[in-house]
Design an enzyme around this catalytic site. Structure first.
Site, PDB file in Angstrom:
ATOM      1  N   LYS A   1     -60.536-123.323  -7.261  1.00 24.44           N
ATOM      2  CA  LYS A   1     -59.945-122.703  -6.115  1.00 24.44           C
ATOM      3  C   LYS A   1     -61.004-122.295  -4.997  1.00 24.44           C
ATOM      4  O   LYS A   1     -60.759-122.354  -3.889  1.00 24.44           O
ATOM      5  CB  LYS A   1     -59.091-121.459  -6.326  1.00 24.44           C
ATOM      6  CG  LYS A   1     -57.914-121.874  -7.204  1.00 24.44           C
ATOM      7  CD  LYS A   1     -56.897-120.563  -7.553  1.00 24.44           C
ATOM      8  CE  LYS A   1     -55.772-121.117  -8.184  1.00 24.44           C
ATOM      9  NZ  LYS A   1     -54.742-119.984  -8.542  1.00 24.44           N
TER      10      LYS A   1
ATOM     11  N   SER B   1     -59.976-116.921  -8.452  1.00 24.87           N
ATOM     12  CA  SER B   1     -59.112-116.446  -9.712  1.00 24.87           C
ATOM     13  C   SER B   1     -57.854-117.179 -10.201  1.00 24.87           C
ATOM     14  O   SER B   1     -57.107-117.790  -9.341  1.00 24.87           O
ATOM     15  CB  SER B   1     -58.886-115.067  -9.410  1.00 24.87           C
ATOM     16  OG  SER B   1     -58.511-114.540 -10.440  1.00 24.87           O
ATOM     17  N   ASP B   2     -57.944-117.472 -11.296  1.00 28.00           N
ATOM     18  CA  ASP B   2     -56.605-117.924 -11.857  1.00 28.00           C
ATOM     19  C   ASP B   2     -56.265-117.180 -13.449  1.00 28.00           C
ATOM     20  O   ASP B   2     -57.396-116.962 -13.984  1.00 28.00           O
ATOM     21  CB  ASP B   2     -56.777-119.429 -11.899  1.00 28.00           C
ATOM     22  CG  ASP B   2     -55.311-120.025 -12.180  1.00 28.00           C
ATOM     23  OD1 ASP B   2     -54.739-120.318 -11.018  1.00 28.00           O
ATOM     24  OD2 ASP B   2     -55.172-120.483 -13.132  1.00 28.00           O
ATOM     25  N   GLN B   3     -55.027-117.215 -13.506  1.00 32.05           N
ATOM     26  CA  GLN B   3     -54.704-116.782 -15.076  1.00 32.05           C
ATOM     27  C   GLN B   3     -53.650-117.598 -15.558  1.00 32.05           C
ATOM     28  O   GLN B   3     -52.975-118.267 -15.138  1.00 32.05           O
ATOM     29  CB  GLN B   3     -53.785-115.190 -14.533  1.00 32.05           C
ATOM     30  CG  GLN B   3     -53.447-114.664 -15.806  1.00 32.05           C
ATOM     31  CD  GLN B   3     -52.821-113.296 -15.274  1.00 32.05           C
ATOM     32  OE1 GLN B   3     -51.756-113.200 -14.774  1.00 32.05           O
ATOM     33  NE2 GLN B   3     -53.526-112.245 -15.191  1.00 32.05           N
TER      34      GLN B   3
END
Length: 193
Positions: free
Chosen positions: A52, A68-70
């Site tokens: 990203k 950020s990623d989850q």
């Protein structure tokens, strides 16, 4: 002028970053979030967070870019955004009375110095036992279709839990601020300076 860019379209991540009182801009990158064969959950969130941030580098020279990623992990399954009501309800029914782990990947790219950092934070959620009616009511009200784990910590999601376990509750919302502050300081941008 802001040197900080958030590579996310999430209003929740923007609200978290606003808490640091550092001017920033944001850009919503579109990347394929499909896990690769044999990719570990940690490698996945690292790749997505960095991907990203890298997606917006070209448009933001001389900036610090945050990605950020989850994901949610449960019984060996990697769960991303549910996408529809039926999947959200099924996820919450599975989670009822159980512990679910969340991994949030965090990347910071310093385009001026041509360097980057990538890490992840984990956070465990213990769900209380939920009835079908509670699950249906929650999904109808919150529509958590774009949230890993099928809930929004920023809203009524807290009503689903027995307890939370981790170092930074912001991790559940998708941007671990404690770790981000450490990375920003390392990159020369101290939120308290």
């Amino acid at each position: 002028m802001s040197r900080l860019v958030l590579a996310s379209g999430s209003r929740w991540r923007r609200q978290l970053l606003e808490r640091l009182d550092i001017p920033f801009t944001w850009s919503s990158p579109d990347i394929d979030e499909t896990p690769r064969p044999e990719e570990s959950p940690e490698a996945l969130v690292h790749r997505l967070a960095l991907g990203k941030a890298e997606r917006v580098v070209r448009d933001h020279p001389d900036h610090l870019i945050v990605g950020s990623d989850q994901i949610a992990l449960f019984e060996g399954d990697i769960l991303g955004k549910p996408g529809d009501d039926a999947t959200a309800r099924a996820n919450l029914a599975r989670f009822s009375g159980n512990r679910v782990r969340f991994l949030t990947g965090l990347a910071l790219i310093d385009t001026r110095a041509s360097r980057h950092w990538v890490c992840h934070e984990r956070y465990d959620v213990v769900f209380r036992t939920l009835s079908e009616r509670e699950i249906a009511h929650y999904v109808d009200r919150e529509q958590p279709l774009d949230s890993a784990g099928s809930f929004r910590m920023e809203g009524l999601g807290v009503t689903l839990f027995e307890r939370l376990e981790g170092d930074d509750p912001n991790t559940l919302i998708g941007l671990p601020l404690i770790r981000l502050c450490a990375l920003l300081r390392e990159a020369g941008l101290d939120p308290l300076a």
